[in-house]
Structure formats: C-alpha cells, structure tokens
Write a protein that holds these residues in place. Structure first.
Motif, PDB file in Angstrom:
ATOM      1  N   SER A  20       0.847  -1.190   0.000  1.00 23.45           N
ATOM      2  CA  SER A  20       0.000   0.000   0.000  1.00 23.45           C
ATOM      3  C   SER A  20       0.884   1.242   0.000  1.00 23.45           C
ATOM      4  CB  SER A  20      -0.902   0.007   1.234  1.00 23.45           C
ATOM      5  OG  SER A  20      -1.708   1.179   1.258  1.00 23.45           O
ATOM      6  N   LEU A  21       0.348   2.334  -0.568  1.00 24.26           N
ATOM      7  CA  LEU A  21       1.033   3.627  -0.530  1.00 24.26           C
ATOM      8  C   LEU A  21       0.356   4.602   0.422  1.00 24.26           C
ATOM      9  CD1 LEU A  21       1.725   4.110  -4.352  1.00 24.26           C
ATOM     10  CD2 LEU A  21       3.385   3.494  -2.584  1.00 24.26           C
ATOM     11  N   GLN A  22      -0.904   4.367   0.728  1.00 25.33           N
ATOM     12  CA  GLN A  22      -1.686   5.237   1.608  1.00 25.33           C
ATOM     13  C   GLN A  22      -2.458   4.413   2.630  1.00 25.33           C
ATOM     14  OE1 GLN A  22      -1.583   8.486   1.747  1.00 25.33           O
ATOM     15  NE2 GLN A  22      -0.324   8.822  -0.075  1.00 25.33           N
ATOM     16  N   PRO A  23      -2.574   4.859   3.866  1.00 19.75           N
ATOM     17  CA  PRO A  23      -1.968   6.075   4.429  1.00 19.75           C
ATOM     18  C   PRO A  23      -0.478   5.926   4.742  1.00 19.75           C
ATOM     19  CG  PRO A  23      -3.133   4.895   6.138  1.00 19.75           C
ATOM     20  CD  PRO A  23      -3.405   4.154   4.850  1.00 19.75           C
ATOM     21  N   HIS A  24       0.044   4.704   4.596  1.00 20.64           N
ATOM     22  CA  HIS A  24       1.466   4.470   4.865  1.00 20.64           C
ATOM     23  C   HIS A  24       2.072   3.712   3.688  1.00 20.64           C
ATOM     24  CE1 HIS A  24       0.509   5.589   8.996  1.00 20.64           C
ATOM     25  NE2 HIS A  24      -0.438   4.659   8.999  1.00 20.64           N
ATOM     26  N   GLN A  25       3.326   4.014   3.390  1.00 25.68           N
ATOM     27  CA  GLN A  25       4.050   3.250   2.384  1.00 25.68           C
ATOM     28  C   GLN A  25       4.560   1.970   3.047  1.00 25.68           C
ATOM     29  OE1 GLN A  25       6.283   5.922  -0.658  1.00 25.68           O
ATOM     30  NE2 GLN A  25       6.591   6.898   1.322  1.00 25.68           N
ATOM     31  N   ILE A  26       4.086   0.839   2.556  1.00 26.64           N
ATOM     32  CA  ILE A  26       4.423  -0.415   3.206  1.00 26.64           C
ATOM     33  C   ILE A  26       4.324  -1.577   2.226  1.00 26.64           C
ATOM     34  CG2 ILE A  26       2.033  -0.634   4.048  1.00 26.64           C
ATOM     35  CD1 ILE A  26       3.141  -2.217   6.444  1.00 26.64           C
ATOM     36  N   ILE A  27       5.248  -2.523   2.363  1.00 23.96           N
ATOM     37  CA  ILE A  27       5.207  -3.782   1.617  1.00 23.96           C
ATOM     38  C   ILE A  27       5.507  -4.898   2.609  1.00 23.96           C
ATOM     39  CG2 ILE A  27       6.060  -5.063  -0.374  1.00 23.96           C
ATOM     40  CD1 ILE A  27       7.176  -2.506  -1.507  1.00 23.96           C
ATOM     41  N   ILE A  28       4.736  -5.985   2.536  1.00 26.27           N
ATOM     42  CA  ILE A  28       4.922  -7.117   3.442  1.00 26.27           C
ATOM     43  C   ILE A  28       5.203  -8.368   2.624  1.00 26.27           C
ATOM     44  CG2 ILE A  28       3.890  -8.509   5.274  1.00 26.27           C
ATOM     45  CD1 ILE A  28       2.189  -6.155   6.063  1.00 26.27           C
ATOM     46  N   PHE A  29       6.265  -9.070   3.026  1.00 24.03           N
ATOM     47  CA  PHE A  29       6.714 -10.256   2.309  1.00 24.03           C
ATOM     48  C   PHE A  29       6.711 -11.478   3.229  1.00 24.03           C
ATOM     49  CE2 PHE A  29       9.178  -6.583   0.802  1.00 24.03           C
ATOM     50  CZ  PHE A  29       8.910  -6.603  -0.558  1.00 24.03           C
ATOM     51  N   ASP A  30       6.667 -12.662   2.609  1.00 17.49           N
ATOM     52  CA  ASP A  30       7.019 -13.872   3.345  1.00 17.49           C
ATOM     53  C   ASP A  30       8.488 -13.771   3.745  1.00 17.49           C
ATOM     54  OD1 ASP A  30       4.550 -15.126   3.219  1.00 17.49           O
ATOM     55  OD2 ASP A  30       4.992 -16.164   1.334  1.00 17.49           O
TER      56      ASP A  30
END
Length: 417
Positions: free
Chosen positions: A131-141
């Motif tokens: 996601s870029l909104q409301p926070h920039q975040i990427i979740i991986f295995d």
C-alpha cells in the motif's frame, strides 16, 4: 546479533503497525474473516549497512483460523517515522511505487515467461500486501524461514556470484524483449539514481571525487592519473545524468534493460543445503530503484558492490562473461527478435559508460570497503566528512585503486575524455 548491530530506527515499530493492522492483512491474504491474531512481536529484519532507503521489521505472528492455530514470520518494509536525514532524503521519492510495480506487475510476468520455456527460476519472494496510503508499506514472506540468509561475514564465492548474475541476466533478457516489442510496458520505470530528490548533490555522489583526486597526487605511483580525474571531476555528474537518462531522453544504439540499480551483496539472499553446504538458490531483493537504463549501470555497480577484491583483480572478465552467456541463452529461449548482444558490443558498452565507473571507484568503493572490510558505520561514512576522508587513507583501498586504474588504462578509459 547485538543491539548495536541494528539500525536505531528499526528497534521500535510505528504505532500503526499493530495487532489490528496485521490481523486485517492476514485475514485478507488467507481469505478468512474469522482469523484472529493472538500474539505479535517485532524485531529488526536487517543489520546496519544492509539497506538505507527504508526500515524493515520481522514480525512473528501467532493467530487462529478456522483450521486451527498458526504461526507466521513476515518481513515488513516501510518508511522511517522520525524526522532525520533518511526520511528527508527519501520522503518524496518513488521508491515504494517502483517496488510495488515490480512485485505486482513485472516480476510475476517475467516468471510466467520463464515457465513457458521450462525455466523454473524464482525471481522474487512472495509479496502478501502492499500500500502507498496512508502508509508506504510492503509485506513479504520471510525468506529466513525458507532457509535463505544474507552473506555478511565474508565475500561471496564465484559460485554465489554466478548464481546472482544468472538471475539478473534473466531479468535483463526479458526486459530487452519487452523494450523491443512493447516498450510502453516499462514506461513507468524511469526513476533512477539521478531522480532521487537531492541525491545527485549529496555526499553519496559528490563527496568522493575531491579526496580521491588528492589521493592520486599523494601516491607517486598514481600521480600520472591525477590530471585525468581533475578533468573527469568537472563533468562527472553531468555525464552520470546522461547515462542514467539516456534511454529516456536520447536513446542510443546499445543494450538497454530494466536495471535493478542497487545490485549489491546485501540485496540478495542465498540458500545452502543444510547438510552438504552446497548452494541451492539465490534470491534477489530490494527492487526499489528499478529503471530502464544501459545494462552497464547494473554491471559496473556489481564490480564494486558485489565482487570482492580478489574477484575484481582476477575474475572480473570471467564473471561478466558468464553473465553475458546467460543473457544470450535466455534471449534465444524466449524468442528475442532484436539485435543479439555480442562480447565485442558488451565491452564497448562498458567503456562508453565509463564515467559511471569513475564515480564508483572514487566514491562507492571506499564506502563499500569501509563497510564490508572494516565494519564501519554506513550513516557515519555518508554524512560525516571526517569519517569519509579516512576511507581514502586505508591501505587496502589504495592498493585496490592501483589495480583498478591499471585496468582502466589498459581498457582505454582515459582516451578522449
């Protein structure tokens, strides 16, 4: 690992990264509305020097589903919360947009194409949320759970480097096919090193040429190279911009690819057989800076940030020729209809973009040597001028400089500057 080995901004996760957030991510991913997180803990996911443009956490999640109790380890990449140099430098950058595009669009398609030619190579770890909104975040295995590890306490072996080059060559090859047939597919991947706000004029780029030129004047054996670098220093940033923006602004006959752009040893993990120690796989990481540029950008960077001193001295041509062989083989397999890269053309491309290698030797290699050999602090080297100047006094760097400049001279790098 001792606490001081971690980045300070990765010791405490932001408040929004909580049970409710992780519970919703897993519930959506596993398509189980009854999923409930029962325990959540965080630790830093990387050591100092592994990366710079983001912060990373490892989340250990215990949860219940309709099928029973589960435990899962996740790697979470996001932006720093506290104000500071890192947040200021990268807050307006396209890094997360680029990486999300790579994991959601490009890499799955590249793997699909490899499967059509019966190539089982895995190009990326599974991304379960972004996601870029409301926070920039990427979740991986978590690759650690699968037996992968970052190599920290030694330089990579020739076999490990070849494994990493094979993955890069396949990514490059498929991108060449798309650039030839569907260039619009990669049009969004246009933000490289020179497009990071303020980076081109930061100490990361600007801080090395002057002390390096002074070093050449200080060592009698290197005096003859000082006039070349005095001339190079006048225009090297303009030449760097020209290289990075060439495909976008002034396409030239040459080998343009989707570059990784930060292709160093800590942006990859290796899996070795636990019983025999034999290498089983390499996984490339951190696709934040991917952009279409000359393939020399990735390969020159790898000389200084992937290879060790002995490999730069004794195995450079062997390793890069291996990359080229995998590139050519993959292009043939996938039905590439453009002009096939040749050894002569490849080395001519490396020479044509030599200004980038001048930067890497003068500015990146001292930092890489300080980080990998002398275990110095990355942030200190980047932002403390006194600490950075000491890098040019290190005897091993001086000896490497002699070797590299001799190669430059032999390859004609100082002709027609």
């Amino acid at each position: 690992m001792a606490e001081e080995s971690f980045n300070a901004d990765e010791m405490t996760p932001p408040e929004w990264l909580n049970v409710q957030f992780i519970g919703q991510v897993l519930s959506d991913h596993e398509k189980d509305s009854n999923l409930k997180v029962t325990n959540l803990s965080f630790t830093p996911a990387s050591a100092k020097g592994d990366h710079y443009a983001s912060i990373m956490f490892r989340a250990t999640v215990e949860y219940t589903t309709q099928n029973g109790n589960c435990t899962k380890s996740l790697i979470i990449k996001t932006m720093p919360v506290e104000e500071g140099v890192k947040k200021d430098m990268f807050k307006d950058s396209p890094l997360f947009t680029t990486e999300i595009g790579m994991y959601s669009k490009v890499l799955p398609e590249w793997e699909r194409i490899l499967r059509t030619v019966k190539d089982p190579s895995k190009l990326y770890v599974n991304c379960i949320y972004h996601s870029l909104q409301p926070h920039q975040i990427i979740i991986f295995d978590d690759l650690v759970e699968m037996g992968y590890a970052v190599v920290r306490d030694r330089f990579l072996t020739q076999e490990e480097i070849c494994s990493a080059y094979a993955k890069l060559a396949k990514i490059h090859a498929i991108s060449m096919k798309f650039i030839h047939e569907q260039p619009e597919y990669l049009r969004e991947f246009k933000n490289g090193l020179c497009d990071m706000p303020g980076l081109i004029d930061s100490p990361i780029i600007s801080g090395g040429m002057a002390p390096f030129t002074e070093l050449l004047g200080r060592i009698p054996e290197l005096n003859k190279y000082q006039p070349y670098f005095e001339k190079i220093s006048l225009h090297f940033k303009d030449r760097l911009r020209a290289t990075m923006h060439e495909y976008r602004n002034h396409p030239q006959p040459g080998y343009n690819v989707l570059c990784h752009a930060d292709y160093h040893s800590r942006n990859m993990m290796f899996k070795h057989n636990r019983e025999t120690g034999c290498l089983e796989d390499c996984m490339l990481l951190d696709y934040q800076g991917c952009n279409v540029a000359p393939m020399a950008v990735d390969l020159m960077y790898s000389i200084y940030m992937l290879m060790g001193p002995a490999q730069r001295r004794d195995e450079l041509e062997t390793l890069l020729n291996y990359y080229l062989s995998v590139l050519q083989e993959t292009l043939k397999k996938i039905g590439y209809q453009g002009s096939m890269p040749t050894p002569q053309g490849f080395w001519a491309e490396m020479k044509r973009h030599r200004y980038y290698e001048f930067l890497l030797l003068s500015t990146f290699l001292p930092i890489s040597n300080g980080l990998r050999v002398h275990k110095l602090d990355l942030a200190d080297m980047l932002h403390n001028e006194e600490a950075r100047m000491k890098l040019y006094q290190l005897e091993d760097f001086v000896e490497e400089t002699k070797s590299v400049l001799a190669r430059f001279e032999k390859s004609g790098y100082f002709e027609d500057l």
